[in-house]
Write a protein that holds these residues in place. Structure first.
Motif: not given
Length: 365
Positions: A244-247, A271-274, A277-286
């Protein structure tokens, strides 16, 4: 042996007792390290090395080598000790001072205490407590204090340090760098009596006891460039709350800008869910900090501000009141944000850690 610079120095020869005394000084594991270095300088000179060669071998300046070589030639081993200072003669000799330091660092009290006190040390060495206290202060010794420490065991420690420090010092063009973490278990505490106000000569006073009204967690993302903070409170800190915080971050930042998030290796971040979500939002780089290296995350510095300026002296009768107070403080912070400037390069950090590790190794631990 010379290196072609300056006049050739006379050979420095040592008597057997002088060599033994110098070797004893040079081997000191913890104490009298300045004296140990001077002894190593003289021993190296006695091998026939030039001053410049000794300087390179021991990593000291050329004038330092020259100074202690001359002092030894003039006064032998006694010349390596510090020169007497002007003023009244000292009542406590260097030998006594060294004995106190050695005993403090290398021995433990005989009566099962875990550490020395001024009283027990004074009794052991035949001094008064004031003298022991002064010696400890002069050499920065505090037997009653213990700091916590832990070196990272992360096999990618160096790569991660360079990656994160590089983001701080040279962020990607047109991107936003966010330092992200959770401040978990924030307690809603209410003192059992109101705080007494500060008066001239009297500090504000609070009761030592309090009533607990529950806990909450704060998810925060510090914009490294501007100092602004995106914050969100949750009663739990599972991967669902982190998602939720990432969103929230996604909505609070320009959609066309890449986001580089610095965060720790907490399991909820992977986690797999995270990941999905990151795969669908490629502008996020961890970018993950090394294990046991939360000090690399700049948001920890902001958490310290929150604690010192708001939480430590506040009272809250409910979790809702605490959450509302934290939200208000974040709004006030963002109205006049103050970014934290990172100054240490990755090389500076790694050299400092390497020097610390070497000191630990040299001390025999």
């Amino acid at each position: 042996m010379g290196d072609g610079r300056g006049p050739k120095l006379a050979a420095l020869e040592l008597a057997a007792d002088e060599r033994e005394a110098l070797q004893s000084l040079a081997r000191r594991p913890k104490t009298a390290q300045a004296l140990a270095l001077r002894a190593r300088i003289v021993l190296a000179c006695a091998e026939g090395l030039s001053n410049s060669e000794v300087s390179r071998r021991l990593g000291v300046s050329l004038p330092t080598v020259g100074k202690w070589r001359k002092r030894f030639v003039a006064d032998r081993v006694d010349g390596l000790r510090d020169e007497p200072r002007p003023g009244a003669p000292r009542k406590i000799t260097d030998t006594v001072v060294e004995a106190v330091i050695v005993k403090t660092l290398e021995e433990r009290p005989a009566h099962r205490d875990s550490h020395w006190s001024t009283r027990s040390m004074a009794k052991a060495v035949g001094l008064n407590q004031t003298a022991v206290s002064r010696i400890w202060r002069a050499f920065g010794l505090k037997p009653h204090l213990v700091d916590s420490w832990k070196l990272s065991t992360d096999p990618l420690f160096i790569d991660k340090v360079r990656d994160i420090v590089g983001l701080y010092l040279d962020p990607p063009h047109g991107a936003i760098v966010l330092a992200v973490d959770e401040k978990s278990q924030m307690q809603a505490l209410d003192r059992t009596a109101p705080m007494l106000p500060m008066m001239p000569g009297v500090a504000g006073r609070t009761t030592h006891d309090y009533v607990r009204h529950g806990t909450t967690s704060l998810f925060a993302a510090l914009d490294v460039a501007t100092g602004t903070v995106i914050g969100q409170v949750h009663r739990k800190h599972r991967h669902q709350e982190f998602l939720r915080f990432l969103k929230t971050i996604d909505k609070a930042t320009p959609a066309e800008v890449d986001l580089h998030l610095v965060l720790d290796n907490y399991s909820t971040h992977k986690t797999p869910a995270i990941h999905q979500w990151l795969v669908k939002h490629p502008r996020f780089h961890l970018h993950f900090t090394p294990t046991y290296a939360s000090w690399l995350n700049l948001v920890e510095r902001w958490f310290a501000e929150l604690t010192n300026r708001k939480l430590r002296r506040s009272a809250h009768r409910s979790v809702q009141a605490l959450e509302a107070d934290v939200k208000s403080w974040i709004e006030a912070w963002n109205a006049d944000p103050k970014p934290f400037t990172w100054t240490k390069t990755a090389d500076d950090i790694l050299e400092t850690l390497a020097a610390y590790c070497q000191r630990v190794i040299d001390s025999g631990h």
